[in-house]
Design a protein around this motif. Structure first.
Motif, PDB file in Angstrom:
ATOM      1  N   ILE A   1     -22.770  21.960  -7.687  1.00  0.00           N
ATOM      2  CA  ILE A   1     -21.801  20.881  -7.529  1.00  0.00           C
ATOM      3  C   ILE A   1     -22.419  19.604  -8.091  1.00  0.00           C
ATOM      4  O   ILE A   1     -23.576  19.280  -7.789  1.00  0.00           O
ATOM      5  N   ASP A   2     -21.667  18.895  -8.912  1.00  0.00           N
ATOM      6  CA  ASP A   2     -22.166  17.687  -9.581  1.00  0.00           C
ATOM      7  C   ASP A   2     -21.336  16.451  -9.278  1.00  0.00           C
ATOM      8  O   ASP A   2     -21.834  15.333  -9.404  1.00  0.00           O
ATOM      9  N   ILE A   3     -20.073  16.651  -8.919  1.00  0.00           N
ATOM     10  CA  ILE A   3     -19.140  15.532  -8.784  1.00  0.00           C
ATOM     11  C   ILE A   3     -18.287  15.743  -7.535  1.00  0.00           C
ATOM     12  O   ILE A   3     -17.764  16.851  -7.306  1.00  0.00           O
ATOM     13  N   VAL A   4     -18.130  14.713  -6.743  1.00  0.00           N
ATOM     14  CA  VAL A   4     -17.163  14.706  -5.646  1.00  0.00           C
ATOM     15  C   VAL A   4     -16.228  13.527  -5.848  1.00  0.00           C
ATOM     16  O   VAL A   4     -16.679  12.386  -5.986  1.00  0.00           O
ATOM     17  N   VAL A   5     -14.938  13.801  -5.879  1.00  0.00           N
ATOM     18  CA  VAL A   5     -13.918  12.755  -5.918  1.00  0.00           C
ATOM     19  C   VAL A   5     -13.194  12.768  -4.585  1.00  0.00           C
ATOM     20  O   VAL A   5     -12.458  13.719  -4.278  1.00  0.00           O
ATOM     21  N   ASN A   6     -13.414  11.760  -3.773  1.00  0.00           N
ATOM     22  CA  ASN A   6     -12.777  11.666  -2.458  1.00  0.00           C
ATOM     23  C   ASN A   6     -11.422  10.971  -2.602  1.00  0.00           C
ATOM     24  O   ASN A   6     -11.324   9.749  -2.547  1.00  0.00           O
ATOM     25  N   ASN A   7     -10.405  11.785  -2.801  1.00  0.00           N
ATOM     26  CA  ASN A   7      -9.069  11.264  -3.082  1.00  0.00           C
ATOM     27  C   ASN A   7      -8.055  11.601  -1.990  1.00  0.00           C
ATOM     28  O   ASN A   7      -7.013  10.966  -1.912  1.00  0.00           O
ATOM     29  N   ALA A   8      -8.325  12.586  -1.151  1.00  0.00           N
ATOM     30  CA  ALA A   8      -7.340  13.030  -0.159  1.00  0.00           C
ATOM     31  C   ALA A   8      -6.938  11.885   0.762  1.00  0.00           C
ATOM     32  O   ALA A   8      -7.780  11.076   1.165  1.00  0.00           O
ATOM     33  N   GLY A   9      -5.658  11.826   1.095  1.00  0.00           N
ATOM     34  CA  GLY A   9      -5.207  10.761   1.981  1.00  0.00           C
ATOM     35  C   GLY A   9      -3.821  10.998   2.533  1.00  0.00           C
ATOM     36  O   GLY A   9      -3.039  11.786   1.989  1.00  0.00           O
ATOM     37  N   ILE A  10      -3.535  10.330   3.639  1.00  0.00           N
ATOM     38  CA  ILE A  10      -2.206  10.332   4.225  1.00  0.00           C
ATOM     39  C   ILE A  10      -1.842   8.889   4.565  1.00  0.00           C
ATOM     40  O   ILE A  10      -2.696   7.999   4.547  1.00  0.00           O
ATOM     41  N   LEU A  11      -0.588   8.665   4.894  1.00  0.00           N
ATOM     42  CA  LEU A  11      -0.125   7.345   5.331  1.00  0.00           C
ATOM     43  C   LEU A  11       0.607   7.468   6.659  1.00  0.00           C
ATOM     44  O   LEU A  11       1.398   8.391   6.853  1.00  0.00           O
ATOM     45  N   ARG A  12       0.329   6.545   7.550  1.00  0.00           N
ATOM     46  CA  ARG A  12       1.115   6.388   8.781  1.00  0.00           C
ATOM     47  C   ARG A  12       1.338   4.888   8.967  1.00  0.00           C
ATOM     48  O   ARG A  12       0.835   4.267   9.897  1.00  0.00           O
ATOM     49  N   ASP A  13       2.090   4.299   8.041  1.00  0.00           N
ATOM     50  CA  ASP A  13       2.282   2.851   8.057  1.00  0.00           C
ATOM     51  C   ASP A  13       3.044   2.405   9.306  1.00  0.00           C
ATOM     52  O   ASP A  13       4.041   3.032   9.703  1.00  0.00           O
ATOM     53  N   GLN A  14       2.569   1.306   9.884  1.00  0.00           N
ATOM     54  CA  GLN A  14       3.202   0.750  11.073  1.00  0.00           C
ATOM     55  C   GLN A  14       2.669  -0.662  11.271  1.00  0.00           C
ATOM     56  O   GLN A  14       1.486  -0.934  11.049  1.00  0.00           O
ATOM     57  N   ILE A  15       3.545  -1.567  11.670  1.00  0.00           N
ATOM     58  CA  ILE A  15       3.093  -2.925  11.968  1.00  0.00           C
ATOM     59  C   ILE A  15       2.053  -2.855  13.090  1.00  0.00           C
ATOM     60  O   ILE A  15       2.164  -2.015  13.996  1.00  0.00           O
ATOM     61  N   PHE A  16       1.048  -3.719  13.044  1.00  0.00           N
ATOM     62  CA  PHE A  16      -0.118  -3.553  13.913  1.00  0.00           C
ATOM     63  C   PHE A  16       0.235  -3.451  15.392  1.00  0.00           C
ATOM     64  O   PHE A  16      -0.261  -2.562  16.102  1.00  0.00           O
ATOM     65  N   HIS A  17       1.090  -4.344  15.892  1.00  0.00           N
ATOM     66  CA  HIS A  17       1.338  -4.363  17.329  1.00  0.00           C
ATOM     67  C   HIS A  17       2.198  -3.197  17.800  1.00  0.00           C
ATOM     68  O   HIS A  17       2.437  -3.045  18.994  1.00  0.00           O
ATOM     69  N   ARG A  18       2.663  -2.352  16.859  1.00  0.00           N
ATOM     70  CA  ARG A  18       3.397  -1.140  17.232  1.00  0.00           C
ATOM     71  C   ARG A  18       2.624   0.133  16.883  1.00  0.00           C
ATOM     72  O   ARG A  18       3.083   1.228  17.177  1.00  0.00           O
ATOM     73  N   MET A  19       1.488  -0.007  16.241  1.00  0.00           N
ATOM     74  CA  MET A  19       0.730   1.161  15.800  1.00  0.00           C
ATOM     75  C   MET A  19       0.171   1.915  17.004  1.00  0.00           C
ATOM     76  O   MET A  19      -0.422   1.331  17.910  1.00  0.00           O
ATOM     77  N   THR A  20       0.367   3.233  17.006  1.00  0.00           N
ATOM     78  CA  THR A  20      -0.123   4.050  18.103  1.00  0.00           C
ATOM     79  C   THR A  20      -1.561   4.497  17.827  1.00  0.00           C
ATOM     80  O   THR A  20      -2.000   4.534  16.663  1.00  0.00           O
ATOM     81  N   PRO A  21      -2.299   4.840  18.870  1.00  0.00           N
ATOM     82  CA  PRO A  21      -3.645   5.379  18.650  1.00  0.00           C
ATOM     83  C   PRO A  21      -3.628   6.601  17.734  1.00  0.00           C
ATOM     84  O   PRO A  21      -4.544   6.766  16.912  1.00  0.00           O
TER      85      PRO A  21
END
Length: 302
Positions: free
Chosen positions: A92-112
């Motif tokens: 192994i020579d290269i790692v591209v850390n690209n995986a991701g998800i989104l759980r967008d929420q306004i801060f004061h409503r964001m759940t743990p």
């Protein structure tokens, strides 16, 4: 063929930016581990179809690739991702850390749960996969990490406290890796991508200003980020480590990193009152405004 003879793991490469990076690295001569769980944008579900589509495209173009569907968000499964590269291609020579998800929420409503799930994939996932690869990098005294950060973390954005914190954390993680593994000829850099993909398709487009911003982003295809990723993974970038770049249509940006910009001195120390009287006026002109990414990158991409 900048990556001839190299083996790359590209997480989240079943579509979007990750797929384009995998295709470009394969075209540059690398053998590819396509890692993708095939989940929804929010991280739900499982499907091997996206990874299979990427594999078919690579093989149609004469490249070599294997599929891995382990999650980046757990240590044991992250180790299996890296081991898949070694078992399949011998190194192994290269790692591209690209995986991701989104759980967008306004801060004061964001759940743990919304907070933890995004941190788990982006920040923990980048650490786990990188840490698993580090064992092999140390032994062979070579290797490259390319991590995906975001202007949401580097600059700021609405409704993305979880994503922004994870992405700024990735920038710090990359710098730490660059410092700690320099002795092994291992490099670590970040890309803050601009592209229309699943990760940007959730941007609100309700007001005229929001619609105009989305139209600008929609012009930037995910393939615009791939050349920079190939370069950073290659020996042509052997002197580049600990840096943060952004490709935006036909533009490339190098980001600065936090450094002191002003100082004041009090011979007898400080009281809250003296801070208000002396330090605040001295510092005020240097305060960073409450910008969002879209405020800073406000011009049309060309």
């Amino acid at each position: 063929m900048l990556l001839e003879g190299k083996v790359a793991v590209v997480t989240g490469s079943g579509g979007g930016i990750g797929r384009e990076i995998a295709l470009a690295m394969a075209a540059a001569g690398a053998k590819i581990v396509i890692n993708d769980v095939g989940a929804s944008l929010g991280g739900e579900g499982f499907s091997a179809s996206p990874a299979e589509q990427t594999k078919a495209l690579i093989e149609q173009r004469g490249g070599q690739a294997v599929i891995n569907t382990d999650s980046v968000a757990e240590w044991e499964s992250a180790k299996r991702i890296v081991q898949c590269a070694v078992d399949s291609f011998g190194r192994i020579d290269i790692v591209v850390n690209n995986a991701g998800i989104l759980r967008d929420q306004i801060f004061h409503r964001m759940t743990p749960e919304e907070w933890l799930s995004v941190i788990a994939v982006h920040l923990n996932g980048s650490f786990f996969v990188s840490r698993a690869a580090a064992e092999f990098y140390r032994k062979q005294e070579s290797g490259s990490f390319v991590h995906m950060t975001s202007t949401s973390g580097l600059i700021g954005n609405f409704g993305q406290a979880n994503y922004s914190a994870a992405k700024l954390g990735i920038a710090a993680l990359s710098k730490s890796i660059a410092l700690d593994m320099k002795r092994y000829n291992v490099r670590s850099n970040c890309i803050a991508p601009f592209a229309w993909s699943r990760m940007t398709s959730s941007i609100p487009a309700e007001t005229p200003e929001q619609k105009a911003r989305v139209e600008r982003i929609a012009r930037m295809g995910p393939e615009k980020n791939a050349p920079l990723a190939v370069f950073l993974a290659s020996d042509a970038a052997k002197e580049v480590s600990g840096q943060i770049f952004a490709p935006r249509m036909h533009e490339l940006f190098l980001f600065n990193q936090s450094r002191p910009i002003k100082s004041v001195h009090s011979e007898n120390g400080w009281t809250p009152e003296k801070i208000a009287e002396i330090a605040l006026p001295a510092f005020r002109s240097g305060f960073t405004p409450l910008d969002r990414s879209g405020d800073v990158f406000s011009w049309d991409p060309v």
